[in-house]
Design a protein around this motif. Structure first.
Motif, PDB file in Angstrom:
ATOM      1  N   LEU A  59     -14.608  21.158 -23.438  1.00  0.00           N
ATOM      2  CA  LEU A  59     -15.980  21.660 -23.474  1.00  0.00           C
ATOM      3  C   LEU A  59     -16.332  22.029 -24.906  1.00  0.00           C
ATOM      4  O   LEU A  59     -15.562  22.738 -25.572  1.00  0.00           O
ATOM      5  CB  LEU A  59     -16.105  22.887 -22.566  1.00  0.00           C
ATOM      6  CG  LEU A  59     -17.511  23.388 -22.298  1.00  0.00           C
ATOM      7  CD1 LEU A  59     -18.296  22.390 -21.469  1.00  0.00           C
ATOM      8  CD2 LEU A  59     -17.447  24.734 -21.587  1.00  0.00           C
ATOM      9  N   ARG A  60     -17.475  21.523 -25.382  1.00  0.00           N
ATOM     10  CA  ARG A  60     -17.955  21.836 -26.733  1.00  0.00           C
ATOM     11  C   ARG A  60     -19.351  22.411 -26.643  1.00  0.00           C
ATOM     12  O   ARG A  60     -20.218  21.840 -25.964  1.00  0.00           O
ATOM     13  CB  ARG A  60     -17.994  20.574 -27.586  1.00  0.00           C
ATOM     14  CG  ARG A  60     -16.639  19.985 -27.890  1.00  0.00           C
ATOM     15  CD  ARG A  60     -16.763  18.676 -28.678  1.00  0.00           C
ATOM     16  NE  ARG A  60     -15.480  18.129 -29.027  1.00  0.00           N
ATOM     17  CZ  ARG A  60     -14.766  17.336 -28.242  1.00  0.00           C
ATOM     18  NH1 ARG A  60     -15.211  17.004 -27.052  1.00  0.00           N
ATOM     19  NH2 ARG A  60     -13.597  16.865 -28.637  1.00  0.00           N
ATOM     20  N   ILE A  61     -19.564  23.504 -27.344  1.00  0.00           N
ATOM     21  CA  ILE A  61     -20.897  24.101 -27.389  1.00  0.00           C
ATOM     22  C   ILE A  61     -21.714  23.349 -28.435  1.00  0.00           C
ATOM     23  O   ILE A  61     -21.313  23.244 -29.592  1.00  0.00           O
ATOM     24  CB  ILE A  61     -20.817  25.602 -27.728  1.00  0.00           C
ATOM     25  CG1 ILE A  61     -20.032  26.334 -26.637  1.00  0.00           C
ATOM     26  CG2 ILE A  61     -22.216  26.184 -27.904  1.00  0.00           C
ATOM     27  CD1 ILE A  61     -19.712  27.773 -26.967  1.00  0.00           C
TER      28      ILE A  61
ATOM     29  N   VAL B 150     -24.105  22.412 -23.595  1.00  0.00           N
ATOM     30  CA  VAL B 150     -22.699  22.085 -23.819  1.00  0.00           C
ATOM     31  C   VAL B 150     -22.443  20.605 -23.533  1.00  0.00           C
ATOM     32  O   VAL B 150     -23.182  19.968 -22.779  1.00  0.00           O
ATOM     33  CB  VAL B 150     -21.755  22.947 -22.950  1.00  0.00           C
ATOM     34  CG1 VAL B 150     -21.869  24.419 -23.320  1.00  0.00           C
ATOM     35  CG2 VAL B 150     -21.988  22.725 -21.471  1.00  0.00           C
TER      36      VAL B 150
ATOM     37  N   VAL C 216     -27.149  26.961 -28.215  1.00  0.00           N
ATOM     38  CA  VAL C 216     -27.251  28.019 -27.218  1.00  0.00           C
ATOM     39  C   VAL C 216     -27.765  27.392 -25.918  1.00  0.00           C
ATOM     40  O   VAL C 216     -28.808  26.730 -25.899  1.00  0.00           O
ATOM     41  CB  VAL C 216     -28.204  29.147 -27.688  1.00  0.00           C
ATOM     42  CG1 VAL C 216     -28.408  30.169 -26.580  1.00  0.00           C
ATOM     43  CG2 VAL C 216     -27.663  29.809 -28.943  1.00  0.00           C
ATOM     44  N   GLY C 217     -26.978  27.522 -24.848  1.00  0.00           N
ATOM     45  CA  GLY C 217     -27.388  26.992 -23.550  1.00  0.00           C
ATOM     46  C   GLY C 217     -27.237  25.493 -23.388  1.00  0.00           C
ATOM     47  O   GLY C 217     -27.770  24.923 -22.435  1.00  0.00           O
TER      48      GLY C 217
ATOM     49  N   LYS D 184     -27.224  21.751 -19.513  1.00  0.00           N
ATOM     50  CA  LYS D 184     -28.169  22.729 -20.049  1.00  0.00           C
ATOM     51  C   LYS D 184     -28.256  23.932 -19.110  1.00  0.00           C
ATOM     52  O   LYS D 184     -28.260  23.758 -17.888  1.00  0.00           O
ATOM     53  CB  LYS D 184     -29.568  22.126 -20.159  1.00  0.00           C
ATOM     54  CG  LYS D 184     -29.715  21.012 -21.148  1.00  0.00           C
ATOM     55  CD  LYS D 184     -31.165  20.538 -21.131  1.00  0.00           C
ATOM     56  CE  LYS D 184     -31.432  19.449 -22.126  1.00  0.00           C
ATOM     57  NZ  LYS D 184     -32.861  19.037 -22.081  1.00  0.00           N
TER      58      LYS D 184
ATOM     59  N   TRP E 105     -26.706  26.091 -14.562  1.00  0.00           N
ATOM     60  CA  TRP E 105     -26.288  24.941 -15.351  1.00  0.00           C
ATOM     61  C   TRP E 105     -26.684  23.657 -14.636  1.00  0.00           C
ATOM     62  O   TRP E 105     -26.430  23.501 -13.442  1.00  0.00           O
ATOM     63  CB  TRP E 105     -24.783  24.959 -15.588  1.00  0.00           C
ATOM     64  CG  TRP E 105     -24.388  25.992 -16.593  1.00  0.00           C
ATOM     65  CD1 TRP E 105     -23.891  27.240 -16.338  1.00  0.00           C
ATOM     66  CD2 TRP E 105     -24.500  25.878 -18.013  1.00  0.00           C
ATOM     67  NE1 TRP E 105     -23.679  27.903 -17.513  1.00  0.00           N
ATOM     68  CE2 TRP E 105     -24.035  27.084 -18.566  1.00  0.00           C
ATOM     69  CE3 TRP E 105     -24.934  24.879 -18.867  1.00  0.00           C
ATOM     70  CZ2 TRP E 105     -23.995  27.322 -19.927  1.00  0.00           C
ATOM     71  CZ3 TRP E 105     -24.894  25.101 -20.233  1.00  0.00           C
ATOM     72  CH2 TRP E 105     -24.432  26.316 -20.756  1.00  0.00           C
TER      73      TRP E 105
END
Length: 117
Positions: free
Chosen positions: A64-66, A72, A69-70, A97, A103
């Motif tokens: 998982l990579r960000i 991934v 904000v909100g 998102k 999500w």
């Protein structure tokens, strides 16, 4: 079998309402087969697969990579074991998102690969 692997037979796909709630209205998929699908097509195709017991899907290697904000990026690999056919190995990526506290997947891509030996 790889660590953190999971085998399933599309449990969420059995419930079109659940699938629809997980996808943004403008969802886009570039499928493993090369096809391009939107939300309605994915919801209907997964519902049609619900009675299909001829394959097993194993997913593993989650990362998982960000991105913001909100937002991934989820990447992982799958192996679909087809009854009477070759195993299908795929790299998968999804953009998720956070919308109104939930999500939702906005994009998904499946890319066929040759398994590492």
């Amino acid at each position: 079998m790889p660590t953190n692997a999971r085998a399933e037979k599309h449990p969420v796909g059995n419930y079109p309402g659940r699938v629809a709630a997980l996808l943004t209205d403008d969802f886009l998929e570039f499928g493993r087969s090369g096809g391009v699908c939107g939300k309605d097509e994915v919801v209907h195709s997964l519902a049609a697969e619900r009675d299909c017991e001829r394959s097993e899907l194993t997913a593993y290697g989650y990362e998982l990579r960000i991105l913001a904000v909100g937002v991934v990026l989820l990447t992982y690999r799958t192996i679909r074991k087809e009854e009477g056919g070759p195993d299908l190995h795929t790299l998968r990526s999804s953009v998720w998102k956070l919308i109104d506290g939930h999500w939702q997947m906005a994009f998904h891509q499946g890319t066929p690969i040759v398994p590492k030996t």
